[in-house]
Write a protein that holds these residues in place. Structure first.
Motif, PDB file in Angstrom:
ATOM      1  N   LEU A 100       4.555  -4.123   5.174  1.00 46.26           N
ATOM      2  CA  LEU A 100       4.614  -3.297   6.387  1.00 46.26           C
ATOM      3  C   LEU A 100       3.224  -3.074   6.963  1.00 46.26           C
ATOM      4  CD1 LEU A 100       6.325  -1.503   8.299  1.00 46.26           C
ATOM      5  CD2 LEU A 100       5.923   0.390   6.704  1.00 46.26           C
ATOM      6  N   LEU A 101       2.250  -2.830   6.104  1.00 43.76           N
ATOM      7  CA  LEU A 101       0.876  -2.643   6.566  1.00 43.76           C
ATOM      8  C   LEU A 101       0.338  -3.912   7.218  1.00 43.76           C
ATOM      9  CD1 LEU A 101      -1.669  -0.836   6.622  1.00 43.76           C
ATOM     10  CD2 LEU A 101      -2.212  -1.704   4.344  1.00 43.76           C
ATOM     11  N   GLU A 102       0.577  -5.054   6.603  1.00 36.80           N
ATOM     12  CA  GLU A 102       0.101  -6.316   7.175  1.00 36.80           C
ATOM     13  C   GLU A 102       0.836  -6.643   8.473  1.00 36.80           C
ATOM     14  OE1 GLU A 102      -2.045  -9.849   7.576  1.00 36.80           O
ATOM     15  OE2 GLU A 102      -2.363  -7.985   6.441  1.00 36.80           O
ATOM     16  N   ALA A 103       2.122  -6.298   8.546  1.00 40.49           N
ATOM     17  CA  ALA A 103       2.864  -6.525   9.792  1.00 40.49           C
ATOM     18  C   ALA A 103       2.303  -5.678  10.929  1.00 40.49           C
ATOM     19  CB  ALA A 103       4.346  -6.215   9.585  1.00 40.49           C
ATOM     20  N   GLY A 104       1.911  -4.450  10.638  1.00 40.00           N
ATOM     21  CA  GLY A 104       1.294  -3.622  11.667  1.00 40.00           C
ATOM     22  C   GLY A 104      -0.021  -4.206  12.143  1.00 40.00           C
ATOM     23  N   ARG A 105      -0.808  -4.766  11.235  1.00 38.14           N
ATOM     24  CA  ARG A 105      -2.068  -5.399  11.651  1.00 38.14           C
ATOM     25  C   ARG A 105      -1.789  -6.630  12.501  1.00 38.14           C
ATOM     26  NH1 ARG A 105      -5.079  -9.605  10.899  1.00 38.14           N
ATOM     27  NH2 ARG A 105      -3.470 -10.537   9.563  1.00 38.14           N
ATOM     28  N   THR A 106      -0.794  -7.438  12.109  1.00 36.66           N
ATOM     29  CA  THR A 106      -0.461  -8.643  12.862  1.00 36.66           C
ATOM     30  C   THR A 106       0.020  -8.305  14.268  1.00 36.66           C
ATOM     31  OG1 THR A 106       0.140  -9.760  10.798  1.00 36.66           O
ATOM     32  CG2 THR A 106       0.930 -10.739  12.849  1.00 36.66           C
ATOM     33  N   ASN A 107       0.806  -7.235  14.383  1.00 37.42           N
ATOM     34  CA  ASN A 107       1.346  -6.825  15.679  1.00 37.42           C
ATOM     35  C   ASN A 107       0.401  -5.915  16.460  1.00 37.42           C
ATOM     36  OD1 ASN A 107       3.735  -8.201  15.016  1.00 37.42           O
ATOM     37  ND2 ASN A 107       4.593  -6.370  14.016  1.00 37.42           N
ATOM     38  N   SER A 108      -0.778  -5.645  15.898  1.00 42.82           N
ATOM     39  CA  SER A 108      -1.753  -4.744  16.547  1.00 42.82           C
ATOM     40  C   SER A 108      -1.137  -3.378  16.835  1.00 42.82           C
ATOM     41  CB  SER A 108      -2.298  -5.379  17.840  1.00 42.82           C
ATOM     42  OG  SER A 108      -2.987  -6.585  17.549  1.00 42.82           O
ATOM     43  N   SER A 109      -0.288  -2.907  15.925  1.00 46.65           N
ATOM     44  CA  SER A 109       0.350  -1.602  16.066  1.00 46.65           C
ATOM     45  C   SER A 109      -0.292  -0.639  15.076  1.00 46.65           C
ATOM     46  CB  SER A 109       1.860  -1.724  15.809  1.00 46.65           C
ATOM     47  OG  SER A 109       2.472  -0.451  15.809  1.00 46.65           O
ATOM     48  N   MET A 110      -1.236   0.158  15.582  1.00 49.56           N
ATOM     49  CA  MET A 110      -1.912   1.101  14.692  1.00 49.56           C
ATOM     50  C   MET A 110      -0.977   2.203  14.218  1.00 49.56           C
ATOM     51  SD  MET A 110      -4.862   0.199  13.841  1.00 49.56           S
ATOM     52  CE  MET A 110      -5.361   1.733  13.100  1.00 49.56           C
ATOM     53  N   ALA A 111       0.040   2.511  15.005  1.00 48.77           N
ATOM     54  CA  ALA A 111       1.012   3.515  14.562  1.00 48.77           C
ATOM     55  C   ALA A 111       1.748   3.024  13.315  1.00 48.77           C
ATOM     56  CB  ALA A 111       1.999   3.820  15.681  1.00 48.77           C
ATOM     57  N   GLN A 112       2.104   1.739  13.315  1.00 44.17           N
ATOM     58  CA  GLN A 112       2.754   1.176  12.133  1.00 44.17           C
ATOM     59  C   GLN A 112       1.788   1.086  10.961  1.00 44.17           C
ATOM     60  OE1 GLN A 112       4.600  -2.588  12.937  1.00 44.17           O
ATOM     61  NE2 GLN A 112       5.654  -2.690  10.972  1.00 44.17           N
ATOM     62  N   VAL A 113       0.526   0.765  11.224  1.00 47.99           N
ATOM     63  CA  VAL A 113      -0.480   0.722  10.169  1.00 47.99           C
ATOM     64  C   VAL A 113      -0.649   2.104   9.542  1.00 47.99           C
ATOM     65  CG1 VAL A 113      -2.929   0.396   9.708  1.00 47.99           C
ATOM     66  CG2 VAL A 113      -1.700  -1.270  11.110  1.00 47.99           C
ATOM     67  N   PHE A 114      -0.753   3.126  10.371  1.00 48.96           N
ATOM     68  CA  PHE A 114      -0.898   4.487   9.859  1.00 48.96           C
ATOM     69  C   PHE A 114       0.355   4.917   9.104  1.00 48.96           C
ATOM     70  CE2 PHE A 114      -4.674   4.808  12.321  1.00 48.96           C
ATOM     71  CZ  PHE A 114      -5.365   5.919  11.841  1.00 48.96           C
ATOM     72  N   LEU A 115       1.516   4.490   9.571  1.00 51.88           N
ATOM     73  CA  LEU A 115       2.756   4.808   8.855  1.00 51.88           C
ATOM     74  C   LEU A 115       2.728   4.219   7.454  1.00 51.88           C
ATOM     75  CD1 LEU A 115       5.700   5.721   8.571  1.00 51.88           C
ATOM     76  CD2 LEU A 115       6.369   3.584   9.722  1.00 51.88           C
ATOM     77  N   ALA A 116       2.331   2.958   7.318  1.00 48.37           N
ATOM     78  CA  ALA A 116       2.271   2.325   6.009  1.00 48.37           C
ATOM     79  C   ALA A 116       1.253   3.013   5.109  1.00 48.37           C
ATOM     80  CB  ALA A 116       1.931   0.839   6.169  1.00 48.37           C
ATOM     81  N   ILE A 117       0.088   3.356   5.676  1.00 46.66           N
ATOM     82  CA  ILE A 117      -0.939   4.039   4.873  1.00 46.66           C
ATOM     83  C   ILE A 117      -0.431   5.386   4.376  1.00 46.66           C
ATOM     84  CG2 ILE A 117      -3.209   5.117   4.997  1.00 46.66           C
ATOM     85  CD1 ILE A 117      -4.048   2.889   6.902  1.00 46.66           C
ATOM     86  N   LEU A 118       0.215   6.146   5.245  1.00 46.35           N
ATOM     87  CA  LEU A 118       0.725   7.462   4.852  1.00 46.35           C
ATOM     88  C   LEU A 118       1.818   7.336   3.789  1.00 46.35           C
ATOM     89  CD1 LEU A 118       0.846   9.314   8.295  1.00 46.35           C
ATOM     90  CD2 LEU A 118      -0.802   9.613   6.441  1.00 46.35           C
ATOM     91  N   LEU A 119       2.672   6.325   3.908  1.00 42.01           N
ATOM     92  CA  LEU A 119       3.727   6.135   2.909  1.00 42.01           C
ATOM     93  C   LEU A 119       3.135   5.730   1.554  1.00 42.01           C
ATOM     94  CD1 LEU A 119       6.514   4.323   4.971  1.00 42.01           C
ATOM     95  CD2 LEU A 119       6.455   6.707   4.234  1.00 42.01           C
ATOM     96  N   ILE A 120       2.144   4.843   1.578  1.00 43.91           N
ATOM     97  CA  ILE A 120       1.482   4.455   0.329  1.00 43.91           C
ATOM     98  C   ILE A 120       0.831   5.666  -0.329  1.00 43.91           C
ATOM     99  CG2 ILE A 120      -0.413   3.095  -0.634  1.00 43.91           C
ATOM    100  CD1 ILE A 120       0.185   1.000   1.558  1.00 43.91           C
ATOM    101  N   LEU A 121       0.156   6.481   0.467  1.00 40.83           N
ATOM    102  CA  LEU A 121      -0.486   7.686  -0.064  1.00 40.83           C
ATOM    103  C   LEU A 121       0.545   8.681  -0.589  1.00 40.83           C
ATOM    104  CD1 LEU A 121      -3.135   9.302  -0.417  1.00 40.83           C
ATOM    105  CD2 LEU A 121      -2.788  10.185   1.903  1.00 40.83           C
ATOM    106  N   THR A 122       1.653   8.835   0.122  1.00 33.81           N
ATOM    107  CA  THR A 122       2.686   9.790  -0.294  1.00 33.81           C
ATOM    108  C   THR A 122       3.319   9.384  -1.621  1.00 33.81           C
ATOM    109  OG1 THR A 122       3.166  10.334   2.023  1.00 33.81           O
ATOM    110  CG2 THR A 122       4.837  10.895   0.391  1.00 33.81           C
ATOM    111  N   VAL A 123       3.594   8.096  -1.777  1.00 35.89           N
ATOM    112  CA  VAL A 123       4.183   7.628  -3.037  1.00 35.89           C
ATOM    113  C   VAL A 123       3.227   7.858  -4.200  1.00 35.89           C
ATOM    114  CG1 VAL A 123       4.958   5.586  -4.300  1.00 35.89           C
ATOM    115  CG2 VAL A 123       5.701   5.963  -1.952  1.00 35.89           C
ATOM    116  N   GLY A 124       1.947   7.561  -3.995  1.00 35.54           N
ATOM    117  CA  GLY A 124       0.972   7.781  -5.060  1.00 35.54           C
ATOM    118  C   GLY A 124       0.878   9.240  -5.463  1.00 35.54           C
TER     119      GLY A 124
END
Length: 330
Positions: free
Chosen positions: A281-305
């Motif tokens: 999901l994080l890489e897909a956000g980078r590929t699509n230039s969607s920072m909202a999706q990138v931030f979503l993936a980062i927040l989910l990774i942090l939340t799980v940890g």
């Protein structure tokens, strides 16, 4: 004359008997007094012992009660909530101040809209479960391999001299370095993911156990051998309980390496057969230039940890500290 002497001698012969009787009576009286005082002393000793036990129980249980709900909320719930609110406020202020373009720094509301879209599409939980299931299974495999390896390194000098430096070197090696060879060796599949997790987590778990065993007092080992706890029995009943704090620290670090290794593998390795985890999901956000999706993936990774640490490792740490009398108040 003879009768007179006989009569005269008779009282004299009786006097020592009377004195003897009096002395015996006094001895019997003193013995009776001591016998009567013995239960009293026993009762006093029992009362003193009971008081001592009550005092020790009070010391042990004086701080074991649960704190009030209000105190728990103020000490444990309020600080992280305040921290999250402050981060969101600063984030929103930076967006309002336009410190950078909006496509580089999306607003919190834009990220929240991304969360809502993923939830409505039914993919949000799928992203999380794909990564969490891989991470937990890989960590369990690392636990099964790293624990006996750590014991072997800690207890056998020859093995420690040969493998100890290698484990330390592997622990310092970035996990992302294992992704290209794992892809070449195993292909784009889940086996590659688990191999990367194992190579990242096993050294941390083994080194943590080695550190814990090194800190076991030698007196414990000698006492265990004296009581017959040798071999596997001594390892299970003496070495492992004494090395538990260091071992638990190694487990916690091993999970961190497992999670980071998995994210690195998911970011680099892309295949429809692998599904879509948080790294994809994080890489897909980078590929699509969607920072909202990138931030979503980062927040989910942090939340799980954070959730894994709060639900698994923090209770284990509190249990270890409480069992050793180091946790005064929970």
């Amino acid at each position: 004359m003879a009768s007179t002497e006989t009569g005269t001698d008779h009282p004299e012969r009786k006097r020592p008997a009377a004195e003897t009787a009096g002395t015996g009576g006094t001895a019997k009286t003193e013995a009776g007094a001591e016998t009567a005082a013995a239960p009293a002393r026993s009762a006093d000793s029992a009362a003193d012992l009971a008081g001592l036990e009550a005092g020790l129980d009070a010391l042990e249980t004086g701080h074991s009660g649960r704190p009030p709900l209000r105190e728990t909320l103020l000490r444990k719930v309020l600080p992280p909530v305040v921290s999250v609110v402050l981060v969101l406020v600063v984030w929103q202020v930076l967006v309002w101040a336009k410190v950078t373009d909006s496509y580089k720094l999306p607003s919190p509301s834009a990220v929240w809209d991304e969360v809502g879209d993923a939830w409505l599409q039914g993919t949000l939980l799928g992203y999380i479960w794909t990564s969490v299931s891989r991470g937990l299974l890989g960590f369990l495999l690392a636990l099964v391999i790293g624990t006996p390896l750590g014991l072997l390194v800690a207890r056998v000098r020859f093995v420690r001299a040969g493998i100890g430096p290698v484990l330390s070197g592997l622990q310092s090696l970035p996990s992302v370095a294992w992704v290209p060879p794992a892809v070449i060796w195993l292909g784009l599949n889940d086996s590659m993911m688990y191999a990367v997790i194992l190579l990242g987590a096993v050294p941390s778990i083994a080194n943590g156990l080695v550190s814990g065993v090194d800190q076991v007092p030698p007196l414990f080992l000698r006492a265990g051998r004296t009581l017959g706890a040798t071999g596997l029995r001594g390892t299970w009943h003496i070495v492992m309980p004494a090395a538990l704090p260091g071992y638990l620290a190694g487990l916690k670090q091993g999970w961190a390496f497992s999670w980071r290794s998995l994210m690195a593998a998911e970011i680099i390795a892309q295949s429809p057969d692998l599904g879509t985890g948080l790294g994809q999901l994080l890489e897909a956000g980078r590929t699509n230039s969607s920072m909202a999706q990138v931030f979503l993936a980062i927040l989910l990774i942090l939340t799980v940890g954070i959730a894994i640490d709060l639900l698994i490792f923090s209770p284990l740490e509190r249990w270890v500290l409480r069992s050793r009398g180091l946790l005064v108040k929970s």
